[in-house]
Motif scaffolding. Structure first.
Motif, PDB file in Angstrom:
ATOM      1  N   VAL A  53       0.845  -1.199   0.000  1.00 31.05           N
ATOM      2  CA  VAL A  53       0.000   0.000   0.000  1.00 31.05           C
ATOM      3  C   VAL A  53       0.880   1.249   0.000  1.00 31.05           C
ATOM      4  O   VAL A  53       0.642   2.205  -0.748  1.00 31.05           O
ATOM      5  N   ALA A  54       1.918   1.244   0.822  1.00 28.81           N
ATOM      6  CA  ALA A  54       2.824   2.393   0.890  1.00 28.81           C
ATOM      7  C   ALA A  54       3.525   2.637  -0.443  1.00 28.81           C
ATOM      8  O   ALA A  54       3.775   3.790  -0.827  1.00 28.81           O
ATOM      9  N   ASP A  55       3.819   1.561  -1.166  1.00 25.22           N
ATOM     10  CA  ASP A  55       4.480   1.686  -2.477  1.00 25.22           C
ATOM     11  C   ASP A  55       3.503   1.975  -3.604  1.00 25.22           C
ATOM     12  O   ASP A  55       3.924   2.155  -4.752  1.00 25.22           O
ATOM     13  N   GLY A  56       2.205   1.975  -3.304  1.00 22.72           N
ATOM     14  CA  GLY A  56       1.198   2.293  -4.320  1.00 22.72           C
ATOM     15  C   GLY A  56       0.827   1.140  -5.224  1.00 22.72           C
ATOM     16  O   GLY A  56       0.100   1.340  -6.199  1.00 22.72           O
ATOM     17  N   LEU A  57       1.299  -0.076  -4.915  1.00 22.74           N
ATOM     18  CA  LEU A  57       1.015  -1.221  -5.774  1.00 22.74           C
ATOM     19  C   LEU A  57      -0.402  -1.760  -5.572  1.00 22.74           C
ATOM     20  O   LEU A  57      -1.014  -2.284  -6.499  1.00 22.74           O
ATOM     21  N   ILE A  58      -0.912  -1.652  -4.340  1.00 19.27           N
ATOM     22  CA  ILE A  58      -2.283  -2.058  -4.056  1.00 19.27           C
ATOM     23  C   ILE A  58      -2.950  -0.944  -3.264  1.00 19.27           C
ATOM     24  O   ILE A  58      -2.273  -0.036  -2.744  1.00 19.27           O
ATOM     25  N   GLU A  59      -4.272  -1.019  -3.152  1.00 21.88           N
ATOM     26  CA  GLU A  59      -5.007  -0.020  -2.387  1.00 21.88           C
ATOM     27  C   GLU A  59      -6.224  -0.668  -1.743  1.00 21.88           C
ATOM     28  O   GLU A  59      -6.754  -1.672  -2.255  1.00 21.88           O
ATOM     29  N   PRO A  60      -6.682  -0.138  -0.587  1.00 21.70           N
ATOM     30  CA  PRO A  60      -7.900  -0.656   0.032  1.00 21.70           C
ATOM     31  C   PRO A  60      -9.105  -0.430  -0.879  1.00 21.70           C
ATOM     32  O   PRO A  60      -9.183   0.572  -1.580  1.00 21.70           O
ATOM     33  N   ALA A  61     -10.038  -1.391  -0.844  1.00 17.94           N
ATOM     34  CA  ALA A  61     -11.222  -1.307  -1.711  1.00 17.94           C
ATOM     35  C   ALA A  61     -12.493  -1.653  -0.942  1.00 17.94           C
ATOM     36  O   ALA A  61     -13.433  -2.204  -1.507  1.00 17.94           O
ATOM     37  N   GLY A  62     -12.512  -1.336   0.355  1.00 24.10           N
ATOM     38  CA  GLY A  62     -13.697  -1.613   1.144  1.00 24.10           C
ATOM     39  C   GLY A  62     -13.443  -2.677   2.188  1.00 24.10           C
ATOM     40  O   GLY A  62     -12.288  -3.024   2.497  1.00 24.10           O
ATOM     41  N   VAL A  63     -14.522  -3.222   2.726  1.00 20.79           N
ATOM     42  CA  VAL A  63     -14.409  -4.260   3.746  1.00 20.79           C
ATOM     43  C   VAL A  63     -15.349  -5.406   3.408  1.00 20.79           C
ATOM     44  O   VAL A  63     -16.296  -5.254   2.638  1.00 20.79           O
ATOM     45  N   ARG A  64     -15.057  -6.541   4.006  1.00 20.59           N
ATOM     46  CA  ARG A  64     -15.881  -7.742   3.812  1.00 20.59           C
ATOM     47  C   ARG A  64     -16.207  -8.322   5.191  1.00 20.59           C
ATOM     48  O   ARG A  64     -15.308  -8.539   6.001  1.00 20.59           O
ATOM     49  N   ARG A  65     -17.490  -8.534   5.455  1.00 16.50           N
ATOM     50  CA  ARG A  65     -17.907  -9.089   6.742  1.00 16.50           C
ATOM     51  C   ARG A  65     -18.092 -10.596   6.625  1.00 16.50           C
ATOM     52  O   ARG A  65     -18.755 -11.079   5.711  1.00 16.50           O
ATOM     53  N   ARG A  66     -17.499 -11.315   7.566  1.00 16.11           N
ATOM     54  CA  ARG A  66     -17.628 -12.774   7.616  1.00 16.11           C
ATOM     55  C   ARG A  66     -18.091 -13.154   9.020  1.00 16.11           C
ATOM     56  O   ARG A  66     -17.289 -13.536   9.872  1.00 16.11           O
ATOM     57  N   GLY A  67     -19.387 -13.031   9.268  1.00 13.60           N
ATOM     58  CA  GLY A  67     -19.922 -13.358  10.577  1.00 13.60           C
ATOM     59  C   GLY A  67     -19.563 -12.289  11.597  1.00 13.60           C
ATOM     60  O   GLY A  67     -19.410 -11.110  11.288  1.00 13.60           O
ATOM     61  N   GLY A  69     -17.261 -10.318  14.534  1.00 13.88           N
ATOM     62  CA  GLY A  69     -15.874  -9.891  14.579  1.00 13.88           C
ATOM     63  C   GLY A  69     -15.605  -8.735  13.643  1.00 13.88           C
ATOM     64  O   GLY A  69     -16.477  -8.258  12.907  1.00 13.88           O
ATOM     65  N   LYS A  70     -14.362  -8.308  13.649  1.00 17.40           N
ATOM     66  CA  LYS A  70     -13.940  -7.169  12.835  1.00 17.40           C
ATOM     67  C   LYS A  70     -13.994  -7.520  11.358  1.00 17.40           C
ATOM     68  O   LYS A  70     -13.499  -8.574  10.941  1.00 17.40           O
ATOM     69  N   PRO A  71     -14.593  -6.654  10.514  1.00 17.26           N
ATOM     70  CA  PRO A  71     -14.638  -6.945   9.088  1.00 17.26           C
ATOM     71  C   PRO A  71     -13.237  -6.929   8.463  1.00 17.26           C
ATOM     72  O   PRO A  71     -12.345  -6.213   8.933  1.00 17.26           O
ATOM     73  N   ALA A  72     -13.061  -7.722   7.432  1.00 18.58           N
ATOM     74  CA  ALA A  72     -11.754  -7.812   6.764  1.00 18.58           C
ATOM     75  C   ALA A  72     -11.621  -6.724   5.706  1.00 18.58           C
ATOM     76  O   ALA A  72     -12.553  -6.480   4.933  1.00 18.58           O
TER      77      ALA A  72
END
Length: 368
Positions: A53-67, A69-72
């Motif tokens: 993420v710091a290098d700009g190669l990937i970026e966050p695109a939201g979250v995914r809830r799986r039951g 607990g904290k969403p991924a």
């Protein structure tokens, strides 16, 4: 002597490349899917993702809830974060493309080459075409990973040397990879044109393309082999001289010095206006190759074929159905490259991306 710091640095680079290579196979991914695909611990994956993420190669695109607990957090690749340049050298012209991190062609340029061109003339044309390409699609030079060249063979890929390229008088033991790197001031990857082309097909087709061949018909005939999920180059890295299998012992002399090769018979048929015969001859050669390699995909490409691609597909597919014993069992898919004239240049660029960030998993990667 190796130091612990140097070892850790190598491990970080390896893990980063591994994750990017896998991420290219999925529109979106999270920490758990990366951990499952790589075997890295969730903590190690978290560190890799933070660096990417710091290098700009990937970026966050939201979250995914799986039951409960904290969403991924979901991530996605940033295609414009890195680029590569691909070059396809024929006996008459040179084609350049710029591809992004996903291997998509975003710009292209084609220039003519002089008759009987020299290495210096080729590199001069490539240098000038690269400037035009990057004016058309401005890119931060720091984001360009390197330049790949798909070249006419015979070619010594391991040492970066062109060995007596057929029909090119000035190309005896030319260290093209070294010369290009010095002239262009960037990392250079050199491979046979057909091997670059089959890399592009494997990249685009994914896990279903574990055993396939790209047949190139353009000022000669060659075959790029993809066997057991990887490019096959042979003991001397010169595999693929498919056009020089002999079909007629007392046939015309070929540029390779033998008589009755598929290439010379095919080209004579074309010169005589009998394209159907040329396509049938190619079909015979393809069946011979299938009997040896047992691949499941045959991809047809090349400027001399694309103008009659329907005829070539029909004749090659017919030869496979009729001449392969038990074609009901030894099934083969025959198609034309969707990349058209860009397949070699695009594949050469993809090889540069692979060298930096690994090859996408041909077993399905992270899933879709």
């Amino acid at each position: 002597m190796d130091t612990p710091g140097a070892g850790l640095g190598y491990l970080r680079e390896y893990n980063d490349a591994l994750v990017v290579g896998l991420a290219r196979t999925a529109p979106q991914f999270d920490r758990s899917s990366i951990a499952a695909a790589t075997g890295l611990t969730p903590q190690a994956v978290s560190k890799v993702l933070a660096r990417l993420v710091a290098d700009g190669l990937i970026e966050p695109a939201g979250v995914r809830r799986r039951g409960v607990g904290k969403p991924a957090t979901i991530y996605r690749i940033v295609p414009s974060s890195r680029y590569a340049i691909g070059v396809h050298v024929t006996r008459a012209r040179v084609r350049l493309v710029l591809t992004d991190l996903l291997g998509e062609v975003v710009a292209g340029e084609v220039v003519a080459l002089p008759d009987d061109f020299t290495p210096e003339q080729l590199l001069s044309r490539v240098d000038a075409a690269r400037e035009v390409l990057l004016r058309r699609r401005p890119v931060d030079p720091a984001r360009i990973l390197g330049l790949g060249i798909g070249m006419v063979g015979p070619l010594d890929h391991a040492n970066g040397i062109v060995r007596d390229a057929h029909r090119l008088r000035h190309w005896h033991d030319v260290p093209l990879r070294e010369l290009a790197a010095k002239r262009l001031l960037m990392p250079v990857h050199l491979d046979k044109d057909v091997t670059a082309g089959v890399t592009a097909e494997a990249w685009r087709r994914g896990g279903d393309f574990r055993d396939g061949v790209l047949i190139m018909v353009e000022s000669g005939i060659g075959a790029g082999l993809w066997l057991a999920g990887a490019a096959y180059r042979g003991a001397h890295t010169n595999a693929g001289e498919f056009g020089h299998m002999v079909l007629q012992f007392d046939g015309p002399r070929c540029v390779c010095g033998r008589h009755g090769c598929l290439e010379v018979l095919h080209d004579r048929a074309v010169a005589g206006g009998d394209v159907p015969l040329a396509a049938r001859l190619l079909g015979v050669g393809v069946v011979n190759l299938l009997q040896t390699t047992d691949v499941g995909h045959v991809v047809l490409a090349g400027a001399d074929l694309l103008g009659h691609h329907d005829l070539y597909v029909e004749e090659v597919a017919s030869a496979v159905r009729v001449q392969v014993p038990r074609a009901d069992w030894l099934t083969v898919t025959v198609s034309v490259s969707a990349l058209g004239g860009d397949v070699i240049a695009a594949g050469a660029a993809m090889q540069v991306l692979n060298a930096a960030y690994g090859r996408p998993s041909l077993d399905g990667g992270l899933g879709r």
